[in-house]
Design a protein around this motif. Sequence first.
Motif, PDB file in Angstrom:
ATOM      1  N   ARG A 296      43.630  54.254  31.867  1.00 13.01           N
ATOM      2  CA  ARG A 296      43.020  52.943  31.647  1.00 13.01           C
ATOM      3  C   ARG A 296      42.847  52.182  32.950  1.00 13.01           C
ATOM      4  O   ARG A 296      41.846  51.505  33.161  1.00 13.01           O
ATOM      5  CB  ARG A 296      43.872  52.121  30.692  1.00 13.01           C
ATOM      6  CG  ARG A 296      43.876  52.666  29.302  1.00 13.01           C
ATOM      7  CD  ARG A 296      44.691  51.791  28.409  1.00 13.01           C
ATOM      8  NE  ARG A 296      44.824  52.392  27.096  1.00 13.01           N
ATOM      9  CZ  ARG A 296      45.774  52.096  26.255  1.00 13.01           C
ATOM     10  NH1 ARG A 296      46.684  51.203  26.570  1.00 13.01           N
ATOM     11  NH2 ARG A 296      45.835  52.668  25.082  1.00 13.01           N
ATOM     12  N   ILE A 297      43.834  52.274  33.822  1.00 12.48           N
ATOM     13  CA  ILE A 297      43.763  51.586  35.110  1.00 12.48           C
ATOM     14  C   ILE A 297      42.633  52.167  35.942  1.00 12.48           C
ATOM     15  O   ILE A 297      41.848  51.434  36.545  1.00 12.48           O
ATOM     16  CB  ILE A 297      45.112  51.680  35.845  1.00 12.48           C
ATOM     17  CG1 ILE A 297      46.182  50.897  35.073  1.00 12.48           C
ATOM     18  CG2 ILE A 297      44.987  51.141  37.263  1.00 12.48           C
ATOM     19  CD1 ILE A 297      47.576  51.088  35.582  1.00 12.48           C
TER      20      ILE A 297
ATOM     21  N   ARG B 120      44.057  43.567  33.891  1.00  7.11           N
ATOM     22  CA  ARG B 120      45.138  44.475  33.505  1.00  7.11           C
ATOM     23  C   ARG B 120      46.361  44.243  34.379  1.00  7.11           C
ATOM     24  O   ARG B 120      46.239  43.873  35.543  1.00  7.11           O
ATOM     25  CB  ARG B 120      44.695  45.925  33.642  1.00  7.11           C
ATOM     26  CG  ARG B 120      43.662  46.313  32.618  1.00  7.11           C
ATOM     27  CD  ARG B 120      43.566  47.827  32.493  1.00  7.11           C
ATOM     28  NE  ARG B 120      42.669  48.167  31.423  1.00  7.11           N
ATOM     29  CZ  ARG B 120      43.052  48.326  30.153  1.00  7.11           C
ATOM     30  NH1 ARG B 120      44.299  48.206  29.827  1.00  7.11           N
ATOM     31  NH2 ARG B 120      42.171  48.627  29.229  1.00  7.11           N
ATOM     32  N   CYS B 121      47.511  44.503  33.804  1.00  7.14           N
ATOM     33  CA  CYS B 121      48.766  44.412  34.546  1.00  7.14           C
ATOM     34  C   CYS B 121      48.799  45.540  35.573  1.00  7.14           C
ATOM     35  O   CYS B 121      48.475  46.685  35.255  1.00  7.14           O
ATOM     36  CB  CYS B 121      49.942  44.526  33.582  1.00  7.14           C
ATOM     37  SG  CYS B 121      51.554  44.543  34.380  1.00  7.14           S
ATOM     38  N   VAL B 122      49.189  45.218  36.800  1.00  2.54           N
ATOM     39  CA  VAL B 122      49.189  46.236  37.845  1.00  2.54           C
ATOM     40  C   VAL B 122      50.340  47.223  37.677  1.00  2.54           C
ATOM     41  O   VAL B 122      50.277  48.344  38.201  1.00  2.54           O
ATOM     42  CB  VAL B 122      49.239  45.601  39.252  1.00  2.54           C
ATOM     43  CG1 VAL B 122      47.969  44.863  39.554  1.00  2.54           C
ATOM     44  CG2 VAL B 122      50.436  44.695  39.404  1.00  2.54           C
TER      45      VAL B 122
ATOM     46  N   VAL C 218      47.824  38.732  30.404  1.00  2.00           N
ATOM     47  CA  VAL C 218      48.000  39.000  31.822  1.00  2.00           C
ATOM     48  C   VAL C 218      47.811  37.693  32.577  1.00  2.00           C
ATOM     49  O   VAL C 218      46.803  37.009  32.407  1.00  2.00           O
ATOM     50  CB  VAL C 218      46.997  40.057  32.323  1.00  2.00           C
ATOM     51  CG1 VAL C 218      47.099  40.249  33.814  1.00  2.00           C
ATOM     52  CG2 VAL C 218      47.232  41.369  31.618  1.00  2.00           C
ATOM     53  N   TYR C 219      48.790  37.336  33.395  1.00  2.45           N
ATOM     54  CA  TYR C 219      48.691  36.134  34.214  1.00  2.45           C
ATOM     55  C   TYR C 219      47.838  36.431  35.439  1.00  2.45           C
ATOM     56  O   TYR C 219      48.075  37.405  36.142  1.00  2.45           O
ATOM     57  CB  TYR C 219      50.078  35.658  34.644  1.00  2.45           C
ATOM     58  CG  TYR C 219      50.900  35.137  33.493  1.00  2.45           C
ATOM     59  CD1 TYR C 219      50.659  33.881  32.972  1.00  2.45           C
ATOM     60  CD2 TYR C 219      51.899  35.917  32.921  1.00  2.45           C
ATOM     61  CE1 TYR C 219      51.404  33.395  31.916  1.00  2.45           C
ATOM     62  CE2 TYR C 219      52.643  35.449  31.862  1.00  2.45           C
ATOM     63  CZ  TYR C 219      52.396  34.191  31.362  1.00  2.45           C
ATOM     64  OH  TYR C 219      53.119  33.713  30.304  1.00  2.45           O
ATOM     65  N   ARG C 220      46.862  35.551  35.700  1.00  4.34           N
ATOM     66  CA  ARG C 220      45.926  35.790  36.787  1.00  4.34           C
ATOM     67  C   ARG C 220      46.568  35.639  38.158  1.00  4.34           C
ATOM     68  O   ARG C 220      46.209  36.341  39.094  1.00  4.34           O
ATOM     69  CB  ARG C 220      44.752  34.825  36.692  1.00  4.34           C
ATOM     70  CG  ARG C 220      43.838  35.108  35.544  1.00  4.34           C
ATOM     71  CD  ARG C 220      42.686  34.152  35.582  1.00  4.34           C
ATOM     72  NE  ARG C 220      41.897  34.273  34.367  1.00  4.34           N
ATOM     73  CZ  ARG C 220      40.935  33.458  34.039  1.00  4.34           C
ATOM     74  NH1 ARG C 220      40.622  32.456  34.820  1.00  4.34           N
ATOM     75  NH2 ARG C 220      40.268  33.628  32.927  1.00  4.34           N
ATOM     76  N   PHE C 221      47.508  34.718  38.284  1.00  2.62           N
ATOM     77  CA  PHE C 221      48.034  34.424  39.611  1.00  2.62           C
ATOM     78  C   PHE C 221      48.864  35.562  40.190  1.00  2.62           C
ATOM     79  O   PHE C 221      48.985  35.684  41.402  1.00  2.62           O
ATOM     80  CB  PHE C 221      48.848  33.118  39.605  1.00  2.62           C
ATOM     81  CG  PHE C 221      50.187  33.208  38.913  1.00  2.62           C
ATOM     82  CD1 PHE C 221      51.329  33.488  39.619  1.00  2.62           C
ATOM     83  CD2 PHE C 221      50.287  33.002  37.553  1.00  2.62           C
ATOM     84  CE1 PHE C 221      52.555  33.556  38.987  1.00  2.62           C
ATOM     85  CE2 PHE C 221      51.497  33.063  36.908  1.00  2.62           C
ATOM     86  CZ  PHE C 221      52.643  33.351  37.637  1.00  2.62           C
TER      87      PHE C 221
ATOM     88  N   LYS D 278      48.774  38.890  38.435  1.00  3.65           N
ATOM     89  CA  LYS D 278      48.245  40.108  37.829  1.00  3.65           C
ATOM     90  C   LYS D 278      49.323  40.942  37.138  1.00  3.65           C
ATOM     91  O   LYS D 278      49.340  42.160  37.199  1.00  3.65           O
ATOM     92  CB  LYS D 278      47.510  40.962  38.870  1.00  3.65           C
ATOM     93  CG  LYS D 278      46.286  40.285  39.413  1.00  3.65           C
ATOM     94  CD  LYS D 278      45.548  41.179  40.355  1.00  3.65           C
ATOM     95  CE  LYS D 278      44.338  40.473  40.908  1.00  3.65           C
ATOM     96  NZ  LYS D 278      43.649  41.260  41.889  1.00  3.65           N
ATOM     97  N   LEU D 279      50.237  40.245  36.470  1.00  7.44           N
ATOM     98  CA  LEU D 279      51.295  40.895  35.705  1.00  7.44           C
ATOM     99  C   LEU D 279      51.224  40.434  34.263  1.00  7.44           C
ATOM    100  O   LEU D 279      50.851  39.294  33.983  1.00  7.44           O
ATOM    101  CB  LEU D 279      52.676  40.531  36.268  1.00  7.44           C
ATOM    102  CG  LEU D 279      53.017  41.062  37.647  1.00  7.44           C
ATOM    103  CD1 LEU D 279      54.331  40.451  38.110  1.00  7.44           C
ATOM    104  CD2 LEU D 279      53.113  42.568  37.636  1.00  7.44           C
TER     105      LEU D 279
END
Length: 99
Positions: free
Chosen positions: A4-5, A61-63, A71-74, A76-77
């Motif tokens: 997916r990543i 997506r979460c890294v 998923v938090y944008r600031f 990326k988690l």
Amino acid sequence: MKKRIHKDIKIRRLFKQYEVKRRLLLGLINDLSIPLEKRLDFISELNRLPRNASKTRIMNRCVLTGRNKSVYRFCKLSRLSLRDLGSKGMIPGLSKKSW
């Protein structure tokens, strides 16, 4: 998860490749001073672009986990990864409230 990543990275690359052309065509389509026949040609040219070149196909997506929801944008988690790393003290400035 890795599939997916990698798929998301591929879509982002494709979007970046076609972004200028897509914006140019959209600007020409919305320009009312251009004759209708010409604008219809621009619409058909826009439809020939790959679907994955559209911005709406990109997902945050979460890294770490590849999760696409919450998923938090600031950072990326995802919320789960953020909570995990926050409780371990790995994220500076993040204090534990009532976890």
